[in-house]
Design a protein around this motif. Structure first.
Motif, PDB file in Angstrom:
ATOM      1  N   ALA A  28      31.311  25.911  41.018  1.00 33.62           N
ATOM      2  CA  ALA A  28      30.274  26.043  42.044  1.00 33.62           C
ATOM      3  C   ALA A  28      29.212  24.954  41.901  1.00 33.62           C
ATOM      4  CB  ALA A  28      29.624  27.427  41.956  1.00 33.62           C
ATOM      5  N   ALA A  29      28.794  24.693  40.669  1.00 36.64           N
ATOM      6  CA  ALA A  29      27.777  23.667  40.434  1.00 36.64           C
ATOM      7  C   ALA A  29      28.278  22.293  40.847  1.00 36.64           C
ATOM      8  CB  ALA A  29      27.378  23.673  38.956  1.00 36.64           C
ATOM      9  N   ALA A  64      38.884  29.823  48.490  1.00 38.32           N
ATOM     10  CA  ALA A  64      38.161  30.987  49.016  1.00 38.32           C
ATOM     11  C   ALA A  64      36.801  31.231  48.402  1.00 38.32           C
ATOM     12  CB  ALA A  64      39.019  32.242  48.822  1.00 38.32           C
ATOM     13  N   GLY A  65      36.434  30.510  47.348  1.00 40.26           N
ATOM     14  CA  GLY A  65      35.203  30.813  46.638  1.00 40.26           C
ATOM     15  C   GLY A  65      35.480  31.748  45.475  1.00 40.26           C
ATOM     16  N   PRO A  66      34.480  32.030  44.656  1.00 39.26           N
ATOM     17  CA  PRO A  66      34.686  32.918  43.506  1.00 39.26           C
ATOM     18  C   PRO A  66      34.929  34.357  43.941  1.00 39.26           C
ATOM     19  CG  PRO A  66      32.365  32.331  43.734  1.00 39.26           C
ATOM     20  CD  PRO A  66      33.109  31.503  44.729  1.00 39.26           C
ATOM     21  N   ILE A  67      35.970  34.959  43.373  1.00 42.24           N
ATOM     22  CA  ILE A  67      36.331  36.340  43.698  1.00 42.24           C
ATOM     23  C   ILE A  67      36.347  37.142  42.404  1.00 42.24           C
ATOM     24  CG2 ILE A  67      38.112  37.868  44.610  1.00 42.24           C
ATOM     25  CD1 ILE A  67      38.937  35.626  46.479  1.00 42.24           C
ATOM     26  N   ALA A  68      35.530  38.183  42.352  1.00 44.87           N
ATOM     27  CA  ALA A  68      35.364  38.956  41.117  1.00 44.87           C
ATOM     28  C   ALA A  68      36.340  40.126  41.050  1.00 44.87           C
ATOM     29  CB  ALA A  68      33.929  39.479  41.034  1.00 44.87           C
ATOM     30  N   PHE A  69      36.587  40.591  39.837  1.00 47.46           N
ATOM     31  CA  PHE A  69      37.284  41.839  39.508  1.00 47.46           C
ATOM     32  C   PHE A  69      38.796  41.814  39.701  1.00 47.46           C
ATOM     33  CE2 PHE A  69      32.983  43.656  40.279  1.00 47.46           C
ATOM     34  CZ  PHE A  69      32.810  44.225  39.027  1.00 47.46           C
ATOM     35  N   VAL A  70      39.336  40.936  40.550  1.00 46.88           N
ATOM     36  CA  VAL A  70      40.779  40.956  40.790  1.00 46.88           C
ATOM     37  C   VAL A  70      41.541  40.615  39.517  1.00 46.88           C
ATOM     38  CG1 VAL A  70      42.686  39.858  42.039  1.00 46.88           C
ATOM     39  CG2 VAL A  70      40.593  40.476  43.252  1.00 46.88           C
ATOM     40  N   GLY A  71      41.111  39.544  38.829  1.00 45.40           N
ATOM     41  CA  GLY A  71      41.771  39.173  37.591  1.00 45.40           C
ATOM     42  C   GLY A  71      41.656  40.250  36.534  1.00 45.40           C
ATOM     43  N   LEU A  72      40.461  40.823  36.383  1.00 41.39           N
ATOM     44  CA  LEU A  72      40.254  41.886  35.406  1.00 41.39           C
ATOM     45  C   LEU A  72      41.105  43.112  35.732  1.00 41.39           C
ATOM     46  CD1 LEU A  72      36.378  41.781  34.838  1.00 41.39           C
ATOM     47  CD2 LEU A  72      38.162  41.181  33.199  1.00 41.39           C
ATOM     48  N   GLY A  73      41.115  43.488  37.012  1.00 42.24           N
ATOM     49  CA  GLY A  73      41.922  44.641  37.408  1.00 42.24           C
ATOM     50  C   GLY A  73      43.401  44.395  37.180  1.00 42.24           C
ATOM     51  N   ILE A  81      35.057  42.072  56.727  1.00 42.18           N
ATOM     52  CA  ILE A  81      34.235  41.850  55.543  1.00 42.18           C
ATOM     53  C   ILE A  81      34.872  40.718  54.743  1.00 42.18           C
ATOM     54  CG2 ILE A  81      33.329  42.911  53.434  1.00 42.18           C
ATOM     55  CD1 ILE A  81      33.689  45.625  54.788  1.00 42.18           C
ATOM     56  N   ALA A  82      34.060  39.879  54.112  1.00 39.31           N
ATOM     57  CA  ALA A  82      34.601  38.835  53.253  1.00 39.31           C
ATOM     58  C   ALA A  82      35.445  39.471  52.152  1.00 39.31           C
ATOM     59  CB  ALA A  82      33.475  38.001  52.649  1.00 39.31           C
ATOM     60  N   THR A  83      36.587  38.866  51.863  1.00 44.45           N
ATOM     61  CA  THR A  83      37.508  39.422  50.867  1.00 44.45           C
ATOM     62  C   THR A  83      36.846  39.557  49.507  1.00 44.45           C
ATOM     63  OG1 THR A  83      39.316  38.344  52.057  1.00 44.45           O
ATOM     64  CG2 THR A  83      39.797  39.165  49.847  1.00 44.45           C
ATOM     65  N   GLY A  84      36.008  38.581  49.129  1.00 37.76           N
ATOM     66  CA  GLY A  84      35.317  38.643  47.841  1.00 37.76           C
ATOM     67  C   GLY A  84      34.369  39.822  47.740  1.00 37.76           C
ATOM     68  N   ILE A  85      33.703  40.129  48.845  1.00 35.92           N
ATOM     69  CA  ILE A  85      32.788  41.283  48.860  1.00 35.92           C
ATOM     70  C   ILE A  85      33.577  42.588  48.730  1.00 35.92           C
ATOM     71  CG2 ILE A  85      31.143  42.565  50.285  1.00 35.92           C
ATOM     72  CD1 ILE A  85      30.237  39.883  51.452  1.00 35.92           C
ATOM     73  N   MET A  86      34.684  42.673  49.455  1.00 37.03           N
ATOM     74  CA  MET A  86      35.519  43.874  49.360  1.00 37.03           C
ATOM     75  C   MET A  86      36.088  44.032  47.954  1.00 37.03           C
ATOM     76  SD  MET A  86      36.768  46.572  50.721  1.00 37.03           S
ATOM     77  CE  MET A  86      36.419  46.377  52.483  1.00 37.03           C
ATOM     78  N   ALA A  87      36.469  42.916  47.325  1.00 38.04           N
ATOM     79  CA  ALA A  87      36.991  42.975  45.956  1.00 38.04           C
ATOM     80  C   ALA A  87      35.943  43.519  44.993  1.00 38.04           C
ATOM     81  CB  ALA A  87      37.442  41.583  45.515  1.00 38.04           C
ATOM     82  N   SER A  88      34.692  43.122  45.187  1.00 33.74           N
ATOM     83  CA  SER A  88      33.615  43.618  44.328  1.00 33.74           C
ATOM     84  C   SER A  88      33.365  45.100  44.561  1.00 33.74           C
ATOM     85  CB  SER A  88      32.329  42.823  44.580  1.00 33.74           C
ATOM     86  OG  SER A  88      32.497  41.468  44.229  1.00 33.74           O
ATOM     87  N   LEU A  89      33.422  45.524  45.835  1.00 29.85           N
ATOM     88  CA  LEU A  89      33.206  46.936  46.157  1.00 29.85           C
ATOM     89  C   LEU A  89      34.282  47.827  45.543  1.00 29.85           C
ATOM     90  CD1 LEU A  89      32.184  46.656  49.930  1.00 29.85           C
ATOM     91  CD2 LEU A  89      30.706  47.279  48.022  1.00 29.85           C
ATOM     92  N   LEU A  90      35.521  47.345  45.535  1.00 29.09           N
ATOM     93  CA  LEU A  90      36.626  48.135  45.012  1.00 29.09           C
ATOM     94  C   LEU A  90      36.820  47.943  43.513  1.00 29.09           C
ATOM     95  CD1 LEU A  90      39.304  47.495  47.803  1.00 29.09           C
ATOM     96  CD2 LEU A  90      37.847  49.500  47.534  1.00 29.09           C
ATOM     97  N   GLY A  91      36.424  46.770  43.005  1.00 28.40           N
ATOM     98  CA  GLY A  91      36.722  46.420  41.624  1.00 28.40           C
ATOM     99  C   GLY A  91      35.993  47.254  40.600  1.00 28.40           C
ATOM    100  N   ALA A  92      34.716  47.538  40.828  1.00 28.87           N
ATOM    101  CA  ALA A  92      33.928  48.284  39.845  1.00 28.87           C
ATOM    102  C   ALA A  92      34.508  49.682  39.585  1.00 28.87           C
ATOM    103  CB  ALA A  92      32.472  48.363  40.293  1.00 28.87           C
ATOM    104  N   ARG A 103      26.513  29.844  51.270  1.00 33.78           N
ATOM    105  CA  ARG A 103      26.416  31.272  51.574  1.00 33.78           C
ATOM    106  C   ARG A 103      27.742  31.810  52.092  1.00 33.78           C
ATOM    107  NH1 ARG A 103      21.690  32.548  55.554  1.00 33.78           N
ATOM    108  NH2 ARG A 103      22.994  31.199  56.848  1.00 33.78           N
ATOM    109  N   PHE A 104      28.435  31.016  52.885  1.00 36.94           N
ATOM    110  CA  PHE A 104      29.742  31.414  53.404  1.00 36.94           C
ATOM    111  C   PHE A 104      30.790  31.367  52.287  1.00 36.94           C
ATOM    112  CE2 PHE A 104      33.807  30.281  55.456  1.00 36.94           C
ATOM    113  CZ  PHE A 104      33.945  31.364  56.297  1.00 36.94           C
ATOM    114  N   TRP A 105      30.725  30.337  51.457  1.00 34.74           N
ATOM    115  CA  TRP A 105      31.716  30.122  50.413  1.00 34.74           C
ATOM    116  C   TRP A 105      31.597  31.125  49.276  1.00 34.74           C
ATOM    117  CZ3 TRP A 105      30.704  28.297  45.337  1.00 34.74           C
ATOM    118  CH2 TRP A 105      31.822  27.917  44.609  1.00 34.74           C
ATOM    119  N   ILE A 106      30.350  31.465  48.893  1.00 38.73           N
ATOM    120  CA  ILE A 106      30.133  32.325  47.735  1.00 38.73           C
ATOM    121  C   ILE A 106      30.624  33.750  47.972  1.00 38.73           C
ATOM    122  CG2 ILE A 106      27.817  33.139  48.349  1.00 38.73           C
ATOM    123  CD1 ILE A 106      29.054  32.173  44.829  1.00 38.73           C
ATOM    124  N   SER A 107      30.741  34.165  49.236  1.00 41.84           N
ATOM    125  CA  SER A 107      31.185  35.528  49.534  1.00 41.84           C
ATOM    126  C   SER A 107      32.680  35.709  49.275  1.00 41.84           C
ATOM    127  CB  SER A 107      30.851  35.891  50.981  1.00 41.84           C
ATOM    128  OG  SER A 107      31.528  35.033  51.882  1.00 41.84           O
TER     129      SER A 107
END
Length: 330
Positions: free
Chosen positions: A102-103, A253-262, A306-317, A178-182
């Protein structure tokens, strides 16, 4: 728990991934049916809707391929990093690899004359952070790799602070960021997939070959050295492959959380701790998880999405919470 046999895992995974891939083509803001698919492929039907549904099919096919590739990359990346650090919470985000990508991407605002693809910029950022973290954290006799994780976390926080500063100063970059980070696959094109495919294929092939080496590392440094393992070389290759696979996802797609961990936790529950099995299973499970998440992201508030990354975060936790609870009961 009695782990599933290889044959059952392969057959079940094949069924799930085909079903999800087909669902990814059928479901969205405009629903398609099997009849519509037949209409797209049939040369004898001249319905006025044929071109319309062909366009939808092509867009969703490209998107589903991109989602599947990224999900597999995330699953394998998390598996590699957890095998390396022996930490069940390790992934590319925790070690600063996503922050490095990202940086690097937002830093291009300072060199507008530089004509270079975002993929190579993100890859440079992620591998630079991976190299720096490994240089500081992968020496000594720390069997728990706590220093590696702490350094990666500190770098991640610092780089995301830098990213926030740059995007607030530059409005144009803020809109893109803002679009990419989601984390969204909305505008992914087939040419972008072709562009990253060689890196994805090379990363996956090397990753599958690291299973035996990571099994040896899991025995501890002393035991691994006694078996003749080239520990530092394995560590560097593992970080490089993990960061490259992470960069593929970050660029598309930008950073996507929880998918790898799950993916790695589910795979470990299915097939145990042998990384020669765990790595390919994590790839398939990661692809299935992200395909399912992307489908939900498109249909929950259809015709919007909804952005896929946001949905992944909602479901991942909650998913991780359930997996941790299941792990405690074993």
């Amino acid at each position: 728990m009695k782990h599933l046999t290889k044959t059952k895992i392969v057959l079940f995974s094949l069924f799930i991934i085909i079903a999800l891939f087909l669902s990814g083509i059928l479901f969205g803001s405009k629903m398609m049916t099997i009849e519509h698919l037949w209409q797209v492929f049939s040369k004898h039907i001249t319905s006025i809707d044929k071109d319309y549904y062909r366009t939808i099919f092509q867009m969703r096919l490209v998107r589903s391929i991109a989602v599947m590739l990224c999900g597999a990359a995330l699953g394998v990346s998390a598996a590699l990093l957890q095998g390396l650090t022996k930490n069940y919470l390790a992934d590319s985000g925790l070690l600063g690899i996503n922050a490095g990508a990202a940086a690097a991407v937002v830093s291009t605002v300072f060199i507008p004359w530089l004509q270079i693809d975002f993929f190579w910029v993100a890859l440079l950022g992620s591998t630079t952070v991976a190299a720096f973290v490994s240089l500081i954290g992968l020496h000594g006799n720390d069997e728990n790799y706590s220093r590696l994780i702490l350094i990666g976390t500190a770098i991640s926080v610092s780089l995301f602070a830098y990213v926030q500063t740059v995007t607030q100063v530059n409005i144009a970059m803020m809109d893109k960021y803002r679009f990419w980070i989601s984390g969204t696959f909305t505008n992914v094109t087939f040419s972008e997939i072709v562009h990253i495919l060689p890196v994805w294929l090379l990363g996956m092939l090397v990753a599958m070959g690291l299973g035996k080496s990571i099994n040896v590392l899991s025995l501890g440094k002393t035991s691994a050295q006694s078996l003749g393992a080239r520990i530092l070389f394995i560590q560097i290759i593992t970080l490089l492959v993990a960061s490259s696979l992470s960069a593929v996802t970050v660029v598309l797609a930008g950073p996507i959380a929880f998918v790898g961990l799950g993916a790695i936790h589910i795979s470990r529950y299915l097939c145990g701790m042998n990384y020669q099995q765990l790595l390919p299973v994590s790839a398939v499970v990661g692809a299935c998880l992200l395909l399912g998440t992307d489908i939900l992201a498109r249909i929950v508030i259809a015709p919007s999405e909804i952005a896929t990354g946001i949905m992944a975060s909602l479901l991942g936790a909650p998913l991780l919470y359930v997996l941790v609870c299941l792990g405690k009961q074993k």
